[in-house]
Write an enzyme that holds these catalytic residues in place. Structure first.
Site, PDB file in Angstrom:
ATOM      1  N   HIS A 140      10.829  37.554   5.243  1.00 30.70           N
ATOM      2  CA  HIS A 140      11.937  37.052   4.439  1.00 30.70           C
ATOM      3  C   HIS A 140      13.092  36.692   5.356  1.00 30.70           C
ATOM      4  CE1 HIS A 140      14.718  36.700   1.088  1.00 30.70           C
ATOM      5  NE2 HIS A 140      15.587  37.429   1.778  1.00 30.70           N
ATOM      6  N   ASP A 154     -13.805   9.228  12.169  1.00 32.07           N
ATOM      7  CA  ASP A 154     -13.569   8.147  11.204  1.00 32.07           C
ATOM      8  C   ASP A 154     -14.780   7.229  11.028  1.00 32.07           C
ATOM      9  OD1 ASP A 154     -11.032   9.181  11.090  1.00 32.07           O
ATOM     10  OD2 ASP A 154      -9.996   7.323  11.608  1.00 32.07           O
ATOM     11  N   GLY A 159       0.827  -1.201   0.000  1.00 32.36           N
ATOM     12  CA  GLY A 159       0.000   0.000   0.000  1.00 32.36           C
ATOM     13  C   GLY A 159       0.860   1.250   0.000  1.00 32.36           C
TER      14      GLY A 159
HETATM   15  C1  LIG Z   1      -0.383   5.391  11.388  1.00 32.84           C
HETATM   16  C2  LIG Z   1      -1.423   6.473  11.311  1.00 32.84           C
HETATM   17  C3  LIG Z   1      -1.028   7.777  11.074  1.00 32.84           C
HETATM   18  C4  LIG Z   1      -1.984   8.791  11.008  1.00 32.84           C
HETATM   19  N1  LIG Z   1      -1.545  10.064  10.786  1.00 32.84           N
HETATM   20  C5  LIG Z   1      -2.449  11.065  10.739  1.00 32.84           C
HETATM   21  C6  LIG Z   1      -2.028  12.406  10.556  1.00 32.84           C
HETATM   22  O1  LIG Z   1      -0.835  12.688  10.424  1.00 32.84           O
HETATM   23  N2  LIG Z   1      -2.968  13.384  10.543  1.00 32.84           N
HETATM   24  C7  LIG Z   1      -4.307  13.100  10.692  1.00 32.84           C
HETATM   25  O2  LIG Z   1      -5.124  14.012  10.672  1.00 32.84           O
HETATM   26  N3  LIG Z   1      -4.734  11.825  10.861  1.00 32.84           N
HETATM   27  C8  LIG Z   1      -3.845  10.812  10.899  1.00 32.84           C
HETATM   28  N4  LIG Z   1      -4.280   9.539  11.115  1.00 32.84           N
HETATM   29  C9  LIG Z   1      -5.741   9.297  11.226  1.00 32.84           C
HETATM   30  C10 LIG Z   1      -6.246   9.692  12.611  1.00 32.84           C
HETATM   31  O3  LIG Z   1      -5.568   8.933  13.582  1.00 32.84           O
HETATM   32  C11 LIG Z   1      -7.746   9.456  12.700  1.00 32.84           C
HETATM   33  O4  LIG Z   1      -8.384  10.150  11.653  1.00 32.84           O
HETATM   34  C12 LIG Z   1      -8.312   9.939  14.023  1.00 32.84           C
HETATM   35  O5  LIG Z   1      -7.697   9.306  15.118  1.00 32.84           O
HETATM   36  C13 LIG Z   1      -9.827   9.715  14.076  1.00 32.84           C
HETATM   37  O6  LIG Z   1     -10.335  10.142  15.294  1.00 32.84           O
HETATM   38  P1  LIG Z   1     -11.672   9.524  15.901  1.00 32.84           P
HETATM   39  O7  LIG Z   1     -11.922  10.278  17.146  1.00 32.84           O
HETATM   40  O8  LIG Z   1     -12.707   9.481  14.859  1.00 32.84           O
HETATM   41  O9  LIG Z   1     -11.329   7.990  16.207  1.00 32.84           O
HETATM   42  P2  LIG Z   1     -10.135   7.267  16.954  1.00 32.84           P
HETATM   43  O10 LIG Z   1      -8.962   8.119  17.125  1.00 32.84           O
HETATM   44  O11 LIG Z   1      -9.957   5.972  16.232  1.00 32.84           O
HETATM   45  O12 LIG Z   1     -10.716   6.999  18.395  1.00 32.84           O
HETATM   46  C14 LIG Z   1     -11.783   6.147  18.620  1.00 32.84           C
HETATM   47  C15 LIG Z   1     -11.693   5.639  20.044  1.00 32.84           C
HETATM   48  O13 LIG Z   1     -12.918   4.983  20.366  1.00 32.84           O
HETATM   49  C16 LIG Z   1     -12.621   3.905  21.214  1.00 32.84           C
HETATM   50  N5  LIG Z   1     -13.748   2.964  21.122  1.00 32.84           N
HETATM   51  C17 LIG Z   1     -14.222   2.373  20.001  1.00 32.84           C
HETATM   52  N6  LIG Z   1     -15.294   1.607  20.295  1.00 32.84           N
HETATM   53  C18 LIG Z   1     -15.495   1.735  21.636  1.00 32.84           C
HETATM   54  C19 LIG Z   1     -16.440   1.175  22.537  1.00 32.84           C
HETATM   55  N7  LIG Z   1     -17.407   0.346  22.129  1.00 32.84           N
HETATM   56  N8  LIG Z   1     -16.338   1.489  23.846  1.00 32.84           N
HETATM   57  C20 LIG Z   1     -15.355   2.328  24.287  1.00 32.84           C
HETATM   58  N9  LIG Z   1     -14.439   2.878  23.472  1.00 32.84           N
HETATM   59  C21 LIG Z   1     -14.513   2.588  22.162  1.00 32.84           C
HETATM   60  C22 LIG Z   1     -11.318   3.353  20.672  1.00 32.84           C
HETATM   61  O14 LIG Z   1     -10.628   2.598  21.665  1.00 32.84           O
HETATM   62  C23 LIG Z   1     -10.593   4.619  20.277  1.00 32.84           C
HETATM   63  O15 LIG Z   1      -9.744   5.071  21.297  1.00 32.84           O
HETATM   64  C24 LIG Z   1      -3.365   8.491  11.192  1.00 32.84           C
HETATM   65  C25 LIG Z   1      -3.768   7.178  11.445  1.00 32.84           C
HETATM   66  C26 LIG Z   1      -2.812   6.175  11.506  1.00 32.84           C
HETATM   67  C27 LIG Z   1      -3.256   4.773  11.785  1.00 32.84           C
END
Ligand SMILES: Cc1cc2nc3c(=O)[nH]c(=O)nc-3n(C[C@H](O)[C@H](O)[C@H](O)COP(=O)(O)OP(=O)(O)OC[C@H]3O[C@@H](n4cnc5c(N)ncnc54)[C@H](O)[C@@H]3O)c2cc1C
Length: 466
Positions: free
Chosen positions: A445, A313, A185
Site C-alpha cells: 500500500h 508473426d 484503423g
Molecule cells: C507500431 C508497432 C507497435 C507494436 N507494439 C507492440 C507491443 O507493444 N507489444 C507487442 O508484443 N508487440 C507489438 N508489436 C508487434 C511486434 O512487433 C511483433 O509481434 C514482433 O516483432 C514479431 O516478432 P517476429 O520475430 O515474429 O518478427 P519480426 O519482429 O517482424 O522480425 C522478423 C525479421 O525477419 C527478417 N526477415 C524476414 N524475411 C527475411 C529473409 N528472407 N532473410 C533475412 N531476414 C528476413 C526481417 O527483416 C525482420 O527483422 C508492434 C508492431 C508494430 C508495427
C-alpha cells in the site's frame, strides 16, 4: 559459393528468431541466424520499442502543456516547445542500444549472425545474399530450419504507402509534425500512435470500419479509452470506410448511410493490420500447410515439413513480441531434446493507449462461450488511493473465475499504467491461482496492485474498500 553447415538455421532476427538463437546457443546447438535488416526485427526497430518511446515523449510534452495552463497540483511552467528532431534522435538512440545489445547477446551465446537476405532452396538448404558491396552469396545447410520472418503492414489498394500515406514505420520517424493527421484503423497500433500525435498538438481524426474503437477488445474495457479520445479532441468516424485519397481534398470516406465526405489531411497513417511475411524468399517451394495467410504450426511449433519450424508473426495471431519470444525458446529447447510444447494458459495483450488496456486470459463473455460457469467482479481505480495520487482514477481491474472452485481464468484492466499489472495477471493464471490466493496475498500500500487484490475479494463478496 561459400558453404557452411549448422544444426539450426534461423531466418529472421526479430524477437522470435533472436530469442530462439540465443537459447539454442546456450544449449550448445550450433546455430546460424540470418537477418536482412536489423537485429531486433519489427519489435525493436519499428514496432514495440520506438512506439513506446514516442508515446512517452508525447506524454511528457502534454504534461508540460497541461502544467503551463495551470495544474491542480500547483506545478507551474512556461509553454513548452518541441524539438522533434531531438525527440526522434532520442528514440533512435534507444533502438540503437537495444539492437546492439541483441548482437552482443547472440555473440555471447556463440551464434553466427549472417547479415543478408535468405532464400530457401529446400527444407535443409538456404542461400544468403550477404549485405554490403559485391552481394556475395553463401549457402547454408542445416538439420533444422526455423522460420521467424515476421510480418509487414497491410496497405490499402487505393492508398499505397509513400509520400503523404504513412505506415506505422513512417509515423515513428517524422521529419515534421503534420498539422492534420488522419488515422485509418482504430486497432491498437492506430490508436497508440494517433493518441501520441494528438498529445504532440496535431489535429487527429480516426476512421474505423467497425462501430467501436479497439473492436477486438470488450466494450466495457474500451469505454474509458473512447471517453479519453473524445476529451482529448480526437475526432472519430466509426462505421466508416475509406475510399481513397487526393492531395487537394484529403481522405475520401463513406459512412454506413453511403454518404461520402472528405477529411482534409496532411498525412494519413494507414494502420489496418499486418500480414505474415511468407513470400519473396522461396517459402512457396516448401509447399507447407498454410492456415489462411500464415504458416500452420502444431503445439510444438512444427510446420507440416519435418525439421522445419515456425514461430512469431509468420504463424499468425496473436502477433505479439512476447508470444514470438516464448515460441522461440520452446523450439530451441525441443531441438536440444527437451520435452516441450507451446501451450500457454494465457498470452497477455496490452494497448498502450491513454488509458492503457490489458487483457490476460478469458473475458466474462469468452468464459461463457467456452461453457464455463464463472463469476466476475471489477474494482474501480476511483476507490484506490494510489490512483488518486497519480490523478489516474479512471478505469478498473476485473477478474473472471470459475464459480465452482474459484480458479482464475481471466483478468482485464483499463487505466493509467495497467500494462505493469500484466505480470501479476499472467502469473496468477499460469500458476493456477484461485480468488482466495490473490485476495489473501498482502499487496503493498499504496499501489495500483491493491485493485487486483480488491477485485478478487469483491468476486468473493469480501471487498473492503468499496
Ligand atoms: C507500431 C508497432 C507497435 C507494436 N507494439 C507492440 C507491443 O507493444 N507489444 C507487442 O508484443 N508487440 C507489438 N508489436 C508487434 C511486434 O512487433 C511483433 O509481434 C514482433 O516483432 C514479431 O516478432 P517476429 O520475430 O515474429 O518478427 P519480426 O519482429 O517482424 O522480425 C522478423 C525479421 O525477419 C527478417 N526477415 C524476414 N524475411 C527475411 C529473409 N528472407 N532473410 C533475412 N531476414 C528476413 C526481417 O527483416 C525482420 O527483422 C508492434 C508492431 C508494430 C508495427
Amino acid at each position: 559459393m561459400k558453404e557452411l553447415s549448422t544444426k539450426l538455421l534461423v531466418i529472421g532476427g526479430g524477437p522470435g528468431g533472436y530469442v530462439a538463437a540465443i537459447r539454442a546457443g546456450q544449449l550448445g546447438i550450433p546455430t546460424v541466424l540470418v537477418e536482412g535488416e536489423r537485429l531486433g526485427g519489427t519489435c525493436l526497430t519499428i514496432g514495440c520499442i520506438p512506439s513506446k518511446a514516442l508515446i512517452h515523449a508525447a506524454e511528457v510534452f502534454e504534461q508540460a502543456r497541461h502544467n503551463a495552463a495551470g495544474s491542480a497540483l500547483g506545478v507551474r511552467a512556461g509553454e513548452p516547445t518541441l524539438d522533434l528532431a531531438q525527440t526522434v534522435r532520442w528514440k533512435d538512440g534507444i533502438v540503437q542500444r537495444l539492437t546492439g545489445g541483441v548482437g552482443g547477446l547472440l555473440r555471447k551465446a556463440g551464434v553466427q549472425v549472417l547479415q543478408g537476405w535468405a532464400t530457401i532452396e529446400d527444407g535443409k538448404t538456404v542461400s544468403v545474399r550477404m549485405a554490403g558491396e559485391g552481394g556475395e552469396v553463401r549457402r547454408v545447410r542445416c538439420e533444422h530450419l526455423l522460420l521467424a520472418t515476421g510480418s509487414e503492414p497491410v496497405a490499402l489498394p487505393s492508398m499505397p504507402f509513400g509520400g503523404a500515406i504513412w505506415s506505422s514505420t513512417d509515423a515513428l520517424s517524422p521529419d515534421v509534425l503534420p498539422r492534420r493527421l488522419v488515422v485509418v484503423g482504430a486497432g491498437y497500433i492506430g490508436l497508440e500512435l494517433g493518441i501520441a500525435y494528438r498529445k504532440l498538438g496535431v489535429e487527429v481524426t480516426v476512421v474505423e470500419a467497425a462501430q467501436r474503437v479497439l473492436p477486438s477488445y470488450d466494450e466495457e474495457l474500451t469505454q474509458p479509452v473512447l471517453e479519453s479520445l473524445k476529451k482529448s479532441g480526437v475526432v472519430l468516424h466509426l462505421g466508416c470506410s475509406v475510399q481513397g485519397w487526393d492531395a487537394g481534398q484529403g481522405v475520401h470516406v463513406r459512412n454506413a448511410r453511403a454518404d461520402e465526405f472528405a477529411l482534409p489531411a496532411d498525412r494519413v497513417l494507414v494502420a489496418v493490420g499486418r500480414r505474415p511475411r511468407t513470400s519473396g524468399f522461396g517459402l512457396e517451394s516448401l509447399q507447407l500447410d498454410m492456415a489462411g495467410r500464415h504458416v500452420a504450426i502444431d503445439a510444438h511449433c512444427r510446420t507440416s515439413m519435418r525439421g522445419v519450424w515456425a514461430i512469431g508473426d509468420v504463424t499468425g495471431e496473436p502477433m505479439l513480441a512476447h508470444r514470438a519470444m516464448a515460441q522461440g525458446e520452446c523450439v530451441a529447447e525441443q531441438i536440444a531434446g527437451h520435452a516441450r510444447r507451446f501451450e500457454p494458459m494465457a498470452i497477455p495483450a496490452v494497448c498502450f493507449t491513454d488509458p492503457e488496456v490489458v487483457v490476460v486470459g478469458k473475458t466474462p463473455a469468452e468464459a461463457r462461450a467456452a461453457g464455463l460457469e464463472c463469476i466476475d467482479a471489477a474494482f474501480p481505480f476511483a476507490a484506490n488511493g494510489r490512483a488518486m495520487t497519480l490523478e489516474a482514477t479512471g478505469g478498473f481491474v476485473r477478474v473472471v473465475a470459475r464459480r465452482d472452485n474459484h480458479l482464475i481464468v481471466g483478468w482485464q484492466a483499463v487505466g493509467r499504467n495497467v500494462s505493469e499489472l500484466a505480470a501479476a495477471f499472467g502469473q496468477s493464471i499460469e500458476m493456477g491461482a484461485r480468488l482466495e490466493d490473490v485476495g489473501h496475498t498482502i499487496h503493498a500500500h499504496p499501489t495500483l496492485g491493491e485493485a487486483v487484490q480488491e477485485a478478487a475479494l469483491r468476486a468473493l463478496g469480501q471487498a473492503l474498500h468499496i
